[in-house]
Design an enzyme around this catalytic site. Structure first.
Site: not given
Length: 449
Positions: A301, A312, A326
């Protein structure tokens, strides 16, 4: 006692403690609407529920009051939705708050099990346990007169916690002592550190984030400043392995600490209030120093938010193994003064629109955690060991076999302790070498112009 508060959103791993993430504006309370039963609830199914309820009420081997049965029904309804939606009673909510803030009333001691005995792993700094003189390796034989032999770890932790100011007497067995001795400790507020740092090598730092609490963003900034006071920071390993997640805002703050701009994470759900975007503000605390982020199957998470954002934006090299996966968001909704539900209300996405749900973050470089056995060379004799050898042509300091052995042992300390950290450090050094080469090349072209 649990009191109604603003909606609080949670991110956490399955089978791990979820932590508060985000909420409405301060002081705002959510409106709880009750739908028209005739238009929203199937009458036949309600009849079936009533029949099952009555059968349990009348025929179950033990008498169970109606209130308890209805509470069980609510729990089952939420558990049937997904692994992360759940019912929170007062005790569950209190535990959730303790994990979120990192504060609880207790002794400040990390314990484990060796054989059938509860053993001290380490007393936390500046806690009742450390001030009482407990040491790593101490065996807790009795707690307030009750034997601890065969007690589970969860039960042991529960027994050690208690109201602030209350006392507990431990019977301790310690190596080197002929007889057990007693220690009385007064419980106090314990602050669990979620962030710690150290230098791996000159100029290369290590930042461990164990979970994302409310103050984790600020703690990261303080630990980076501590490292920078020791000299120029040329690279940083950010360890998110076995980090179950935590407070969303803190994960955004941590990612923001290493980004100058851009989207960090966004969420999407059925309700408009669940559609949110979080972006980085100008300012990189490390001035662009190379980063390696370590993840594994226990990284979940909020930890995946940080790894995904830095990956990214090509700000960090992500190493290790695939993360937990998750990518859902839970919202805590108060039902009354002592009850609440934790309901999955959205999915979160990385800056490039990747959903982590049931997929996880794939590292840029896969490195398994292994125990490394080195192959010793057959001969350790060097030129500097030979009698009558010539000196260095540039007048440099000689390095014989003993010098090299000491340097090698220093370098390979992390290889023995943790091969993934060792490999991450090597990657950082490689990135710095190429960055230095690029700077020198640009400088030569600038002089030529």
């Amino acid at each position: 006692m649990f009191t109604p508060k603003a909606l609080t959103t949670f991110i956490g791993a399955a089978a791990l403690t979820a932590l508060p993430l985000m909420g409405l504006s301060e002081g705002e309370s959510p409106a709880i609407t009750v739908p028209d039963a005739e238009t929203r609830l199937p009458l036949e199914d309600l009849r079936n529920f009533a029949k099952v309820f009555e059968q349990i009420r009348q025929g179950y081997i033990e008498e169970v009051d109606d209130s308890t049965l209805l509470e069980y029904a609510i729990k089952g309804m939420l558990q049937g939705l997904d692994p992360h939606s759940s019912y929170l009673d007062r005790e569950s909510f209190d535990d959730l708050q303790a994990n979120t803030t990192g504060e609880f009333a207790g002794l400040g001691i990390e314990v484990g099990i060796e054989g059938e005995h509860i053993t001290v792993v380490t007393p936390m700094d500046d806690t009742p346990a450390s001030r009482a003189g407990l040491k790593a390796g101490d065996v807790i034989l009795r707690l307030s007169g009750k034997s601890m032999k065969g007690v589970s770890l969860d039960e042991a932790v529960e027994r050690m916690r208690g109201p602030k100011g209350s006392s507990v007497t431990m019977t301790i067995a310690r190596k080197g002592y002929k007889e057990p001795f007693q220690v009385t400790i007064k419980r106090d507020t314990v602050r669990v550190r979620s962030v710690r740092s150290e230098l791996l090598d000159e100029g290369y730092g290590y930042l461990r984030i164990s979970q994302f609490q409310l103050d984790t963003g600020g703690d990261v900034a303080r630990e980076i400043q501590k490292l920078q006071r020791k000299g120029e920071l040329m690279g940083l390993v950010i360890d998110l392995r076995n980090n179950p997640g935590g407070v969303l805002q803190s994960s955004v703050e941590v990612a923001d600490a290493f980004l100058d701009e851009g989207l960090v994470v966004y969420t999407e759900g059925r309700n408009e209030s669940a559609n949110l975007k979080y972006s980085a503000e100008p300012g990189d605390l490390t001035d662009g120093a190379p980063l390696v982020v370590l993840i594994n199957e226990g990284s979940a998470s909020a930890a995946e938010i940080v790894a995904g954002a830095l990956q990214d934006h090509r700000r960090a090299v992500v190493m290790g193994t695939d993360s937990f996966g998750k990518g859902s968001v839970q919202t805590v909704i108060p039902i009354n003064n002592e009850r609440a539900i934790k309901l999955t209300t959205a999915l979160y996405f990385t800056p490039k629109g990747r959903s982590i749900q049931a997929q996880g973050i794939t590292p840029d470089i896969v490195v398994e955690r292994v125990k490394v056995t080195r192959v010793k060379p057959s001969s350790r004799t060097t030129e500097a060991d030979l009698a009558g050898h010539l000196g260095n042509g540039n007048g440099g300091e000689e390095r014989n076999s003993e010098d090299r052995k000491r340097e090698k042992e220093s370098r390979e300390d992390w290889l023995d302790r943790d091969n993934q950290i060792f490999e991450a450090l090597n990657v950082l050094k490689g990135l710095n070498l190429y960055a230095q080469r690029d700077r020198e090349t640009r400088a030569r072209f600038a002089r030529a112009d």
